[in-house]
Design an enzyme around this catalytic site. Structure first.
Site, short mmCIF file in Angstrom:
data_model
loop_
_atom_site.label_atom_id
_atom_site.label_comp_id
_atom_site.label_asym_id
_atom_site.label_seq_id
_atom_site.Cartn_x
_atom_site.Cartn_y
_atom_site.Cartn_z
N ASP A 197 -10.51 -76.80 59.81
CA ASP A 197 -11.46 -75.71 60.02
C ASP A 197 -11.18 -75.05 61.36
OD1 ASP A 197 -13.60 -74.05 59.46
OD2 ASP A 197 -15.14 -75.46 60.13
N VAL A 221 -25.68 -73.61 72.95
CA VAL A 221 -24.45 -72.97 73.40
C VAL A 221 -23.68 -72.39 72.22
CG1 VAL A 221 -23.06 -75.09 73.30
CG2 VAL A 221 -22.41 -73.24 74.87
#
Length: 324
Positions: free
Chosen positions: A284, A124
């Protein structure tokens, strides 16, 4: 070896036409001259943003990470380049399922079907260090829908090689660019390498995820997946599957009834809560790692993903930031 690494960088740049974008604008002209020595050969004729993305992918995971960072700075980059580099956030070319299967079976010491009732072969999401597959646990383990993060094979060797490439490039910048020494690129590479090697341990990432989930256990603004510890190793991480829309897809969010103004306020509150209350924050947070729930129960809540890089702050750090 350093000359071979430099030759590789310049070959890739020339093949993708990056020398036209960058090397010929380097003040001393020395790098452009070196690129010309490599000769002609077939050149990529795609748009400049695509050429830059393909060059970074060719140079390896470290350069992909660099592209991810650049993609978030739309204040500095032309939009065509920023849009193309955004594809590096979760659409890096995947590695084959037979390698995924080998990694998973090596981690558990048993066949994939004995660990998971279902396992989707197509990833995915695929990033520079790992890729994610959806799966389902057996009923004996709760039958949960899960996301399985699998480390790319032989990453330590690949990263060591890429860091050497990046260090060589940083050394050239220090010596050949007028602002090179002031910006201290080799120190930046050294710091970057420290965090990058941390990402190779998925047990560390699982611990980061669990800590953030504890910090926001009662939050009405942020969802963090549950970690299934019995199925986590240093190379495979199994967590709750989360359903949502990437935060960058604003049209889809509006169509789903999400209030973007409220979403913006919540985003600021979440980040400052991490920084000033907890001193522990997701470091992040590019759009590939931030989703928004659109289901009836959780509509408008942020969803945090990918916990390989986190930051911590002492009370002194928090006081300094507060004063600023």
């Amino acid at each position: 070896m350093r000359l071979l690494r430099l030759a590789k960088i310049l070959n890739v740049c020339r093949r993708h036409g990056i020398d036209v974008l960058i090397l010929e604008h380097e003040p001393s002209g020395k790098l452009a001259a070196l690129a010309r020595l490599l000769g002609g050969g077939k050149r990529c004729t795609a748009p400049r943003g695509e050429r830059l993305r393909l060059a970074l992918e060719s140079l390896g995971p470290i350069f992909v990470k660099f592209g991810q960072v650049l993609s978030t700075r739309r204040d500095l980059l032309p939009l065509d380049i920023a849009d193309e580099l955004a594809k590096l956030q979760d659409r890096v070319p995947s590695f084959p399922f037979d390698q995924v299967k080998t990694q998973v079976e090596a981690a558990y010491g048993k066949p994939v079907q004995e660990v998971f009732a279902e396992f989707e072969e197509t990833p995915v999401a695929s990033a520079s260090v790992a890729q994610v597959h959806f799966a389902r646990l057996h009923q004996a383990d709760g039958g949960h829908e899960v996301a399985v993060k699998v480390l790319r094979p032989d990453m330590e060797g690949v990263i060591a090689h890429d860091l050497a490439l990046l260090d060589t490039l940083a050394g050239l910048l220090e010596n050949l660019w007028s602002d090179g020494k002031r910006l201290r690129p080799r120190e930046v590479v050294a710091e970057f390498s420290k965090y990058l090697y941390d990402e190779l341990d998925l047990m560390r990432e699982a611990a980061n995820c669990a800590q953030l989930r504890r910090n926001f256990a009662d939050s009405k603004l942020l969802r963090v997946p549950e970690v299934y510890w019995d199925h986590c190793t240093t190379t495979v991480m199994v967590m709750e599957r989360m359903h949502g829309v990437p935060v960058s897809q604003t049209e889809a969010l509006v169509a789903a009834g999400v209030d973007l103004s409220e979403l913006s306020r919540a985003g600021v509150e979440i980040f400052f809560t991490q920084v000033f209350r907890d001193g522990f924050f997701h470091a992040d947070m590019h759009p590939g790692n931030v989703f928004v729930a659109i289901d009836e129960t959780h509509r408008g809540k942020y969803i945090a993903l990918d916990f390989g890089i986190v930051g911590t702050l002492t009370d002194v750090d928090k006081n300094y930031l507060a004063q600023n």
